[in-house]
Design an enzyme around this catalytic site. Structure first.
Site, short mmCIF file in Angstrom:
data_model
loop_
_atom_site.label_atom_id
_atom_site.label_comp_id
_atom_site.label_asym_id
_atom_site.label_seq_id
_atom_site.Cartn_x
_atom_site.Cartn_y
_atom_site.Cartn_z
N TRP A 1 -13.02 -12.03 -10.42
CA TRP A 1 -13.33 -11.94 -8.99
C TRP A 1 -14.71 -11.26 -8.91
O TRP A 1 -14.91 -10.20 -9.48
CB TRP A 1 -12.27 -11.10 -8.31
CG TRP A 1 -12.39 -10.99 -6.83
CD1 TRP A 1 -12.49 -12.00 -5.93
CD2 TRP A 1 -12.39 -9.77 -6.08
NE1 TRP A 1 -12.56 -11.49 -4.66
CE2 TRP A 1 -12.49 -10.13 -4.73
CE3 TRP A 1 -12.30 -8.42 -6.41
CZ2 TRP A 1 -12.51 -9.18 -3.71
CZ3 TRP A 1 -12.32 -7.48 -5.40
CH2 TRP A 1 -12.43 -7.86 -4.06
N ASP B 1 -6.03 -4.17 -11.27
CA ASP B 1 -6.24 -4.70 -9.93
C ASP B 1 -5.03 -5.56 -9.62
O ASP B 1 -4.82 -6.60 -10.25
CB ASP B 1 -7.53 -5.52 -9.88
CG ASP B 1 -7.80 -6.09 -8.49
OD1 ASP B 1 -6.98 -5.86 -7.58
OD2 ASP B 1 -8.83 -6.77 -8.32
N LYS C 1 -2.49 -10.27 0.61
CA LYS C 1 -1.88 -11.58 0.35
C LYS C 1 -0.37 -11.53 0.50
O LYS C 1 0.23 -12.38 1.14
CB LYS C 1 -2.21 -12.07 -1.06
CG LYS C 1 -3.57 -11.68 -1.57
CD LYS C 1 -4.66 -12.63 -1.15
CE LYS C 1 -5.99 -11.94 -1.35
NZ LYS C 1 -7.13 -12.79 -1.33
C1 LIG Z 1 -8.55 -10.06 -7.78
C2 LIG Z 1 -8.72 -9.54 -6.40
N1 LIG Z 1 -8.86 -8.22 -6.21
C3 LIG Z 1 -9.01 -7.71 -4.98
C4 LIG Z 1 -9.03 -8.51 -3.87
C5 LIG Z 1 -9.31 -7.85 -2.53
O1 LIG Z 1 -8.25 -7.73 -1.71
P1 LIG Z 1 -8.42 -7.09 -0.27
O2 LIG Z 1 -8.67 -8.21 0.66
O3 LIG Z 1 -7.11 -6.42 -0.05
O4 LIG Z 1 -9.54 -6.13 -0.30
C6 LIG Z 1 -8.90 -9.87 -4.01
C7 LIG Z 1 -8.96 -10.75 -2.82
O5 LIG Z 1 -9.32 -11.90 -2.85
C8 LIG Z 1 -8.73 -10.41 -5.30
O6 LIG Z 1 -8.60 -11.72 -5.50
#
Ligand SMILES: Cc1ncc(COP(=O)(O)O)c(C=O)c1O
Length: 405
Positions: free
Chosen positions: A133, A215, A251
């Site tokens: 990501w 994460d 999500k």
């Molecule tokens: C791997 C990963 N980490 C963190 C996040 C971030 O999530 P948030 O929207 O809760 O900040 C995402 C969102 O797409 C993600 O795919």
């Protein structure tokens, strides 16, 4: 005319530098769940709890404590680590309510930069998987880390995990390096280590004194089971690691815009954790001062009630099952069409995303000729698939693969 004091700020090019998965025109490419009708979904349990909150006259809009809503923090860490977690029993778990998973990563990164492996040691290497990501890099860079490195993860030829590459990068990493690990449903590849592979990873990390920063953005979403999706984090805790785990409820609760996240801190002992939290409190104070309450109340209320908790698990399973169904339907269509190549990776990968294996030219064909939007890397959001467009998407992939090399 006087010079503009903001004139030095360059315009960022459209698309990815904004930090999201953008379409070529810069509009966001939603990394979010969609129903079979292609619509966003408010989880029924969330709707119910929102109404309970609206009708509860004892609630108000006072500031929350700096570290957040206590019942949210405790319950969030409990679902990450499990009801019978030894670390929770031993009182060496702390949490910080954060603004989404991103906020949890950022508070964790800020803390590590200030207090990990010395004092303000910006030279500690931070390892991010290739690919990952994209925000992982930027968050740690903006927190002040100067040496962001990559570790092997995806084997394009095998369309699977490059375990040997990953382990060898860990062997070579300097002691105390920080490794960002995707707890489940690796974004963007949808490929996770198996439990046996996680054990090998943990063994090397322990021997080489590497710091695991998990994460966890998709707990429950990957397999439909909260416990299964938290297996890796819990295994590392059982192996005695000190670790951070950035949890997102964007999500699995569908609470994207409420910014609900939690940073779970597992320390050596209670005193350690309290010292860490006291520093995190200082960081939060100058970052957002104190977090918003609505999303955290929804999650806390749901997790604290056995009945609502069961309803939520059912809702999460509805989402996970729809994604799993789209995976098997897409694979079987491609196989029925005789599309060249193997397509088992579509069902072997998990979570919201799939690395199709389409090359950039094939992706361009999909976007320009077929108006099917996916990342240049070949990553698709499985939620974009519906029973109505599956045939069209499968035929388009077939055309892209057969016409364009
Ligand atoms: C791997 C990963 N980490 C963190 C996040 C971030 O999530 P948030 O929207 O809760 O900040 C995402 C969102 O797409 C993600 O795919």
């Amino acid at each position: 005319t006087a010079a503009s004091p903001t004139a030095a700020a360059p315009r960022t090019p459209p698309g990815s530098p904004r930090g999201w998965d953008g379409r070529p025109d810069g509009s966001p490419f939603p990394a979010a769940y969609r129903t079979d009708e292609g619509q966003p979904w408010v989880l029924p349990v969330v709707k119910k709890v929102e109404q309970m909150i609206a009708n509860d006259n004892s609630l108000n809009h006072e500031y929350l404590p700096i570290l957040g809503l206590p019942e949210f923090r405790a319950n969030a860490s409990r679902i990450a680590l499990g009801d019978d977690s030894p670390a929770i029993k031993e009182n060496r778990v702390g949490s910080v309510q954060c603004l989404g998973g991103t906020g949890a990563l950022r508070i964790g990164a800020d803390f590590l930069r200030r207090w990990y492996n010395g004092n303000n040691n910006t030279a500690t290497p931070v390892y991010v998987s290739t690919p990952s990501w994209e925000n992982h890099n930027s968050v740690f860079m903006d927190a002040g880390f100067k040496d962001i490195r990559t570790y092997h993860y995806w084997d394009a030829a095998k369309r699977g995990l490059d375990l040997q590459g990953l382990l060898s990068d860990m062997e070579k990493a300097p002691e105390f390096s920080i490794f960002i690990l995707h707890a489940c449903a690796h974004n963007p590849t949808g490929t996770d280590p198996t439990p046996d592979q996680w054990k090998q990873i943990a063994a090397v990390m322990k021997r080489r004194s590497l710091f695991p920063f998990f994460d966890s953005a998709y707990q429950g979403f990957a397999s439909g089971s909260l416990d299964k999706d938290a297996w890796a984090v819990r295994y590392f805790v059982s192996e005695g690691f000190e670790l951070f785990c950035a949890q997102s409820f964007s999500k699995n609760f569908g609470l994207y815009n409420e910014r609900v996240g939690n940073l779970t801190v597992v320390g050596k002992d209670a005193d350690n954790v309290q010292r860490v939290l006291s520093q995190m409190e200082k960081i939060v104070r100058t970052t957002w001062s104190n977090p918003p309450s609505q999303g955290a109340r929804i999650v806390a209320t749901t997790l604290a009630s056995p009945q609502l908790f069961d309803e939520w698990k059912g809702n999460v399973k509805t989402m996970a099952d729809r994604v799993l169904l789209m995976r098997s339907e897409l694979r079987s269509r491609l196989e029925a069409l005789g599309t060249p190549g193997t397509w088992n990776h579509i069902t072997e990968q998990i979570g919201m995303f799939s690395f199709t294996g389409l090359n950039p030219k094939q992706v361009e064909y999909m976007v320009k000729e077929k108006h099917i939007y996916l990342m240049a890397s070949g990553r698709i959001n499985m939620c974009g698939l519906t029973t109505k467009n599956l045939d069209y998407v499968a035929k388009s992939i077939h055309e892209a693969v057969t016409k364009i090399q």
